[in-house]
Design a protein around this motif. Structure first.
Motif, PDB file in Angstrom:
ATOM      1  N   SER A 107       0.840  -1.201   0.000  1.00  0.00           N
ATOM      2  CA  SER A 107       0.000   0.000   0.000  1.00  0.00           C
ATOM      3  C   SER A 107       0.872   1.247   0.000  1.00  0.00           C
ATOM      4  O   SER A 107       1.971   1.250   0.546  1.00  0.00           O
ATOM      5  N   TYR A 127      -4.678   5.334   2.616  1.00  0.00           N
ATOM      6  CA  TYR A 127      -3.766   4.484   1.858  1.00  0.00           C
ATOM      7  C   TYR A 127      -4.364   4.162   0.489  1.00  0.00           C
ATOM      8  O   TYR A 127      -5.584   4.110   0.325  1.00  0.00           O
ATOM      9  N   GLU A 128      -3.492   3.920  -0.468  1.00  0.00           N
ATOM     10  CA  GLU A 128      -3.912   3.445  -1.792  1.00  0.00           C
ATOM     11  C   GLU A 128      -3.326   2.063  -2.032  1.00  0.00           C
ATOM     12  O   GLU A 128      -2.172   1.793  -1.695  1.00  0.00           O
ATOM     13  N   TYR A 129      -4.136   1.188  -2.614  1.00  0.00           N
ATOM     14  CA  TYR A 129      -3.684  -0.179  -2.896  1.00  0.00           C
ATOM     15  C   TYR A 129      -4.188  -0.582  -4.271  1.00  0.00           C
ATOM     16  O   TYR A 129      -5.377  -0.411  -4.580  1.00  0.00           O
ATOM     17  N   ASN A 139      -8.136   0.545  -8.199  1.00  0.00           N
ATOM     18  CA  ASN A 139      -7.453   1.000  -6.981  1.00  0.00           C
ATOM     19  C   ASN A 139      -8.426   1.034  -5.814  1.00  0.00           C
ATOM     20  O   ASN A 139      -9.610   1.343  -5.977  1.00  0.00           O
ATOM     21  N   SER A 218      -8.930  -7.950   1.289  1.00  0.00           N
ATOM     22  CA  SER A 218      -8.010  -7.090   0.535  1.00  0.00           C
ATOM     23  C   SER A 218      -6.682  -7.765   0.231  1.00  0.00           C
ATOM     24  O   SER A 218      -6.054  -7.495  -0.783  1.00  0.00           O
ATOM     25  N   ARG A 219      -6.227  -8.649   1.113  1.00  0.00           N
ATOM     26  CA  ARG A 219      -4.924  -9.261   0.896  1.00  0.00           C
ATOM     27  C   ARG A 219      -4.961 -10.322  -0.209  1.00  0.00           C
ATOM     28  O   ARG A 219      -3.940 -10.819  -0.639  1.00  0.00           O
ATOM     29  N   HIS A 222      -4.180  -9.384  -4.948  1.00  0.00           N
ATOM     30  CA  HIS A 222      -3.054  -9.517  -5.853  1.00  0.00           C
ATOM     31  C   HIS A 222      -2.927 -10.935  -6.347  1.00  0.00           C
ATOM     32  O   HIS A 222      -3.139 -11.866  -5.599  1.00  0.00           O
TER      33      HIS A 222
END
Length: 222
Positions: A107, A127-129, A139, A218-219, A222
């Motif tokens: 992040s 925060y940005e992720y 995003n 969120s994790r 990716h």
């Protein structure tokens, strides 16, 4: 997953591992997701217990005019999920690890700022992720309190299967601890027999919240 506003702030380009929420809390999660494919809104009462690796949610979700009512109990100690929608339950196996609610690695910290006025304000960090999951990209912007790392809200912008969307989430009424641990009990509609499959309730019913806006997922993006 709301009346959350994105702050217009410069990007501070350093990578961070963000904070984690308190180990036990409950609160309300209100969300809205809109796209050319339709509109989804929801109100969820969330119970989060990292000490005993359990998460529960009681929800009302409106999707394109239809109302879905139900609850989910995820017991990672027993590796069982109970998912109830409109009175019908699926009891299935949980195979993933407990998804601790933290700002994910990678992040970017956008800003330390505050909400409200100087005399009555709440210090927060934004925060940005990057969102990269299957056919989704975009995003996520998380906002957390500085003092206790309590979630305030998040906003998601991006596309799924080539269709653009925007999601806005707000967390309210956060309280420390779990006052009544019975929220993690097996719902009365559910069988004790566990199907040896993994079922994503939100995917089954086409709810987008769980996939694009949930703090607890969120994790996996990716």
């Amino acid at each position: 997953m709301n009346l959350l506003s994105l702050f217009t702030i410069p990007l501070l380009c350093h990578v961070t591992w963000g904070c984690c929420t308190p180990k036990q809390w409950s609160g309300n999660m209100d969300y809205l997701v809109g796209s050319s494919a339709g509109l989804e809104t929801g109100i969820e009462k969330v119970y989060y217990d990292a000490k005993n690796t359990k998460i529960a949610s009681i929800f009302d979700i409106h999707k394109n005019g239809a109302l879905y009512k139900g609850q989910v109990v995820m017991d990672y100690e027993k590796k069982v999920q109970y998912a109830v929608v409109d009175g019908r339950c699926n009891t299935t196996r949980l195979k993933a690890k407990f998804p601790e609610a933290c700002i994910p690695a990678g992040s970017k910290q956008l800003s330390n700022t505050h909400m409200g006025t100087a005399d009555d304000s709440l210090d927060v960090t934004v925060y940005e992720y990057p969102l990269k999951f299957a056919d989704m990209m975009g995003n996520i912007y998380f906002t957390f309190t500085n003092k206790l790392c309590v979630p305030v809200g998040d906003t998601v912008t991006g596309s799924r299967g080539g269709v653009g969307f925007m999601a806005s989430v707000g967390y309210t009424g956060i309280e420390p601890g779990i006052k009544d641990p019975r929220v993690f009990d097996k719902p009365r509609e559910c069988s004790s027999f566990v199907e040896e499959i993994e079922m994503d309730l939100y995917e089954k019913f086409g709810f987008v919240n769980h996939k694009i806006s949930s703090l607890f997922q969120s994790r996996k993006f990716h």
